[in-house]
Motif scaffolding. Structure first.
Motif, PDB file in Angstrom:
ATOM      1  N   ILE A 345      20.288  -7.110 -57.578  1.00  0.00           N
ATOM      2  CA  ILE A 345      20.987  -6.309 -56.557  1.00  0.00           C
ATOM      3  C   ILE A 345      21.145  -7.108 -55.268  1.00  0.00           C
ATOM      4  O   ILE A 345      22.215  -7.104 -54.636  1.00  0.00           O
ATOM      5  CB  ILE A 345      20.225  -4.993 -56.303  1.00  0.00           C
ATOM      6  CG1 ILE A 345      20.309  -4.094 -57.547  1.00  0.00           C
ATOM      7  CG2 ILE A 345      20.776  -4.280 -55.075  1.00  0.00           C
ATOM      8  CD1 ILE A 345      19.483  -2.828 -57.440  1.00  0.00           C
ATOM      9  N   VAL A 346      20.095  -7.815 -54.852  1.00  0.00           N
ATOM     10  CA  VAL A 346      20.185  -8.636 -53.629  1.00  0.00           C
ATOM     11  C   VAL A 346      21.270  -9.701 -53.775  1.00  0.00           C
ATOM     12  O   VAL A 346      22.019  -9.988 -52.834  1.00  0.00           O
ATOM     13  CB  VAL A 346      18.831  -9.290 -53.306  1.00  0.00           C
ATOM     14  CG1 VAL A 346      18.960 -10.236 -52.110  1.00  0.00           C
ATOM     15  CG2 VAL A 346      17.775  -8.239 -53.010  1.00  0.00           C
ATOM     16  N   ALA A 347      21.368 -10.290 -54.970  1.00  0.00           N
ATOM     17  CA  ALA A 347      22.375 -11.329 -55.202  1.00  0.00           C
ATOM     18  C   ALA A 347      23.780 -10.753 -55.203  1.00  0.00           C
ATOM     19  O   ALA A 347      24.739 -11.411 -54.772  1.00  0.00           O
ATOM     20  CB  ALA A 347      22.097 -12.033 -56.531  1.00  0.00           C
ATOM     21  N   SER A 408      10.958 -24.616 -56.477  1.00  0.00           N
ATOM     22  CA  SER A 408      11.231 -24.738 -55.043  1.00  0.00           C
ATOM     23  C   SER A 408      12.618 -25.324 -54.762  1.00  0.00           C
ATOM     24  O   SER A 408      13.083 -25.302 -53.620  1.00  0.00           O
ATOM     25  CB  SER A 408      10.162 -25.620 -54.379  1.00  0.00           C
ATOM     26  OG  SER A 408      10.136 -26.905 -54.974  1.00  0.00           O
ATOM     27  N   TYR A 409      13.279 -25.849 -55.803  1.00  0.00           N
ATOM     28  CA  TYR A 409      14.600 -26.439 -55.608  1.00  0.00           C
ATOM     29  C   TYR A 409      15.730 -25.448 -55.860  1.00  0.00           C
ATOM     30  O   TYR A 409      16.904 -25.810 -55.773  1.00  0.00           O
ATOM     31  CB  TYR A 409      14.775 -27.650 -56.530  1.00  0.00           C
ATOM     32  CG  TYR A 409      13.962 -28.848 -56.103  1.00  0.00           C
ATOM     33  CD1 TYR A 409      14.448 -29.762 -55.162  1.00  0.00           C
ATOM     34  CD2 TYR A 409      12.688 -29.060 -56.607  1.00  0.00           C
ATOM     35  CE1 TYR A 409      13.691 -30.849 -54.764  1.00  0.00           C
ATOM     36  CE2 TYR A 409      11.921 -30.152 -56.216  1.00  0.00           C
ATOM     37  CZ  TYR A 409      12.426 -31.037 -55.300  1.00  0.00           C
ATOM     38  OH  TYR A 409      11.667 -32.123 -54.901  1.00  0.00           O
ATOM     39  N   ILE A 410      15.408 -24.209 -56.207  1.00  0.00           N
ATOM     40  CA  ILE A 410      16.472 -23.237 -56.487  1.00  0.00           C
ATOM     41  C   ILE A 410      16.910 -22.504 -55.224  1.00  0.00           C
ATOM     42  O   ILE A 410      17.747 -21.604 -55.294  1.00  0.00           O
ATOM     43  CB  ILE A 410      16.022 -22.228 -57.558  1.00  0.00           C
ATOM     44  CG1 ILE A 410      14.882 -21.359 -57.043  1.00  0.00           C
ATOM     45  CG2 ILE A 410      15.633 -22.946 -58.846  1.00  0.00           C
ATOM     46  CD1 ILE A 410      14.457 -20.253 -58.010  1.00  0.00           C
ATOM     47  N   TRP A 411      16.343 -22.896 -54.081  1.00  0.00           N
ATOM     48  CA  TRP A 411      16.702 -22.250 -52.815  1.00  0.00           C
ATOM     49  C   TRP A 411      17.254 -23.269 -51.811  1.00  0.00           C
ATOM     50  O   TRP A 411      16.766 -23.353 -50.670  1.00  0.00           O
ATOM     51  CB  TRP A 411      15.485 -21.546 -52.208  1.00  0.00           C
ATOM     52  CG  TRP A 411      14.826 -20.562 -53.119  1.00  0.00           C
ATOM     53  CD1 TRP A 411      13.745 -20.776 -53.923  1.00  0.00           C
ATOM     54  CD2 TRP A 411      15.203 -19.199 -53.325  1.00  0.00           C
ATOM     55  NE1 TRP A 411      13.422 -19.646 -54.620  1.00  0.00           N
ATOM     56  CE2 TRP A 411      14.301 -18.653 -54.274  1.00  0.00           C
ATOM     57  CE3 TRP A 411      16.223 -18.379 -52.803  1.00  0.00           C
ATOM     58  CZ2 TRP A 411      14.384 -17.335 -54.709  1.00  0.00           C
ATOM     59  CZ3 TRP A 411      16.289 -17.060 -53.237  1.00  0.00           C
ATOM     60  CH2 TRP A 411      15.388 -16.553 -54.182  1.00  0.00           C
ATOM     61  N   PRO A 412      18.242 -24.071 -52.175  1.00  0.00           N
ATOM     62  CA  PRO A 412      18.769 -25.071 -51.227  1.00  0.00           C
ATOM     63  C   PRO A 412      19.442 -24.408 -50.032  1.00  0.00           C
ATOM     64  O   PRO A 412      20.038 -23.330 -50.151  1.00  0.00           O
ATOM     65  CB  PRO A 412      19.779 -25.853 -52.075  1.00  0.00           C
ATOM     66  CG  PRO A 412      20.193 -24.906 -53.153  1.00  0.00           C
ATOM     67  CD  PRO A 412      18.967 -24.090 -53.460  1.00  0.00           C
ATOM     68  N   SER A 413      19.328 -25.049 -48.889  1.00  0.00           N
ATOM     69  CA  SER A 413      19.855 -24.459 -47.652  1.00  0.00           C
ATOM     70  C   SER A 413      21.375 -24.325 -47.664  1.00  0.00           C
ATOM     71  O   SER A 413      21.922 -23.477 -46.955  1.00  0.00           O
ATOM     72  CB  SER A 413      19.428 -25.313 -46.453  1.00  0.00           C
ATOM     73  OG  SER A 413      19.884 -26.646 -46.602  1.00  0.00           O
ATOM     74  N   ASN A 414      22.051 -25.145 -48.474  1.00  0.00           N
ATOM     75  CA  ASN A 414      23.505 -25.057 -48.491  1.00  0.00           C
ATOM     76  C   ASN A 414      24.023 -23.838 -49.253  1.00  0.00           C
ATOM     77  O   ASN A 414      25.232 -23.621 -49.336  1.00  0.00           O
ATOM     78  CB  ASN A 414      24.132 -26.337 -49.067  1.00  0.00           C
ATOM     79  CG  ASN A 414      23.678 -26.633 -50.481  1.00  0.00           C
ATOM     80  OD1 ASN A 414      22.982 -25.831 -51.101  1.00  0.00           O
ATOM     81  ND2 ASN A 414      24.068 -27.794 -50.987  1.00  0.00           N
ATOM     82  N   ILE A 420      22.560 -17.292 -53.762  1.00  0.00           N
ATOM     83  CA  ILE A 420      22.867 -16.783 -55.102  1.00  0.00           C
ATOM     84  C   ILE A 420      22.085 -17.522 -56.194  1.00  0.00           C
ATOM     85  O   ILE A 420      21.489 -16.879 -57.079  1.00  0.00           O
ATOM     86  CB  ILE A 420      24.378 -16.854 -55.381  1.00  0.00           C
ATOM     87  CG1 ILE A 420      25.147 -15.959 -54.390  1.00  0.00           C
ATOM     88  CG2 ILE A 420      24.676 -16.416 -56.813  1.00  0.00           C
ATOM     89  CD1 ILE A 420      24.817 -14.496 -54.504  1.00  0.00           C
ATOM     90  N   PRO A 421      22.046 -18.888 -56.192  1.00  0.00           N
ATOM     91  CA  PRO A 421      21.293 -19.575 -57.256  1.00  0.00           C
ATOM     92  C   PRO A 421      19.822 -19.154 -57.326  1.00  0.00           C
ATOM     93  O   PRO A 421      19.267 -18.979 -58.411  1.00  0.00           O
ATOM     94  CB  PRO A 421      21.431 -21.057 -56.886  1.00  0.00           C
ATOM     95  CG  PRO A 421      22.672 -21.132 -56.074  1.00  0.00           C
ATOM     96  CD  PRO A 421      22.701 -19.852 -55.292  1.00  0.00           C
TER      97      PRO A 421
END
Length: 465
Positions: A345-347, A408-414, A420-421
């Motif tokens: 839902i958040v996504a 920890s790499y599934i939350w990139p700042s870009n 969404i990822p």
């Protein structure tokens, strides 16, 4: 003997057990307690009061020290150290290399040594390492400190889980694990409040940026508490009621390792907990994600508090229900589906920030509750010998934390502000845990736990005082 009965704090209506029954109790085997319910309740109450509070505070400080990097990042650390998104993710993920390497040997050592010295000693060492953050000047220094910190404190969490698993019966464990694990949620909430207060009042004080004050204060808090020893009083409590010292024949380290490695449940639970831990990497980005939801500056720190409060309520509720019904897999399934649906839902929702925030709270609650219940299932799945259980807990926890290397790499700042990822990946991780819970529910009864009698010396022990 009348003094001993006084120690049990029995109610006036309850008739104390006969002397002969008390003298026959084997305090190395929890099954004997069931024959004397009044004695059992008195001992369990005292175990709760003597063991859980100090372990809770130790884990509260442990969680503050290893998760404050998220608060430090939003407090300006990334800017001061010129961190890229990749470098920050590396600093988070490398933290778990030491976890994988040292958990098994640490639990082996803990079983043969005194927890009252080993656990506080570990705490003193990691508290000192937290203070080294003050000397960090660049990304390389940050990564090095993170790696050393994890190597030092790798044994605390699995050691605490193993230690508690030796004191409680299977249908008592969820409440105690939830109480213990609640320290992480309150630490997350307190970390946000502390970070917000530091941003307000200590930026630039004594020439230090606010994020260094965060590490300094939390490091000193840890060192000040490290002399708490949770074992001795309870060990003495049991010694007062037993004519022989508690002890075990034990098996060798190599035998324990062999038994654990050959058990399919170890690797299946490691898979389930790996997926849950991958979803749990969201906790390192809670301040960043609340900021992305529209709360800026200090408010992004303060708005992390309701997130952890919802998680705490859900965790305690599920733990009470799980112990009352003496059931684990279905509770894991429900908590995992709560996290999965909330993340989806958040996504998907973009135009209603308040709705996204509410379901973000439920997402973290579902994830944290799932992680806790997985640990309970782990503790329940291995009986004796206790050496095997110690190794199994360490293996599962170590392998599970490998998820943080990639999670920890599934939350990139870009990918801000919707990330969404990260939310989609977390939904998939929780879906995997749901499948594991169902498989375990229907497969485990076909393969009951086998007890290796070469090390069968009882299900509960006070340690090696």
């Amino acid at each position: 003997m009348s003094d001993q009965h006084d120690h049990l704090a029995l109610t006036p209506e309850v008739k104390p057990p006969p002397l002969e029954a008390v003298e026959k109790v084997d305090y190395n085997d929890v099954s004997d307690f069931a024959e004397i319910p009044e004695l059992e309740r008195g001992i369990v109450r005292k175990v709760d009061m003597r063991i859980l509070p100090p372990l809770w505070v130790m884990y509260w400080l442990n969680y503050l020290d290893r998760n404050n990097i998220g608060n430090a990042q939003s407090a300006g650390m990334g800017t001061d150290l010129h961190l890229t998104s990749t470098q920050y993710s590396l600093a988070v993920s490398i933290f778990f290399i030491g976890y994988l390497l040292l958990q098994v040997p640490s639990n082996m050592i803990l079983h043969r040594t005194r927890p009252r010295f080993y656990l506080p000693g570990t705490m003193l060492a990691w508290g000192c390492m937290v203070l080294v953050y003050l000397a960090v000047r660049d990304a390389g220094g940050l990564i090095a400190v993170r790696l050393c910190l994890r190597i030092i404190e790798a044994g605390f969490f699995p050691g605490a889980l193993f230690y508690m698993s030796r004191w409680y019966k299977r249908n008592e464990l969820a409440k105690r694990y939830a109480a213990f694990y609640s320290a992480s949620l309150l630490a997350g909430a307190f970390g946000g409040l502390l970070a917000g207060a530091i941003l307000s009042g200590l930026e630039g004080t004594a020439g230090l940026p606010a994020w260094k004050w965060l590490f300094l204060i939390e490091g000193l808090m840890t060192i000040s508490f490290c002399m708490v020893a949770p074992e001795y009083a309870v060990k003495r409590l049991l010694a007062e009621r037993s004519s022989e010292s508690a002890g075990e024949t034990g098996i060798s380290h190599l035998k324990a390792l062999s038994l654990a490695v050959k058990d399919w449940k170890v690797w299946f639970l490691a898979l389930s907990q790996n997926l849950a831990a991958a979803a749990g990497t969201i906790t390192y980005f809670v301040p960043t994600l609340t900021e992305a939801l529209g709360y800026a500056g200090r408010m992004s720190q303060f708005m992390t508090v309701p997130v952890y409060a919802v998680a705490l309520v859900m965790m305690i509720s599920f733990a009470l229900s799980s112990d009352k019904l003496n059931e684990r897999p279905w509770h894991i399934f429900v908590s995992a589906i709560t996290g999965a649906v909330s993340c989806a839902i958040v996504a998907d929702v973009d135009t209603v920030p308040v709705l996204r925030y509410v379901f973000f709270c439920f997402a973290l609650a579902g994830i944290q509750t799932t992680v806790m219940l997985n640990f309970v299932l782990l503790g329940n799945s291995f009986g004796r010998p206790v050496e095997k259980r110690a190794v199994a807990i360490a293996i599962v926890n170590g392998v599970a934390n490998l998820a943080s290397v990639y999670g920890s790499y599934i939350w990139p700042s870009n990918t801000a502000p919707r990330y969404i990822p990260g939310f989609v990946s977390t939904t998939c991780f929780m879906g995997g845990v749901m499948i594991c819970a169902l498989v375990y529910r229907f497969v485990y009864p076909r393969f009951p736990d086998r007890v290796d009698r070469s090390g069968d010396a009882g299900g509960v022990s006070g340690g090696s005082e």
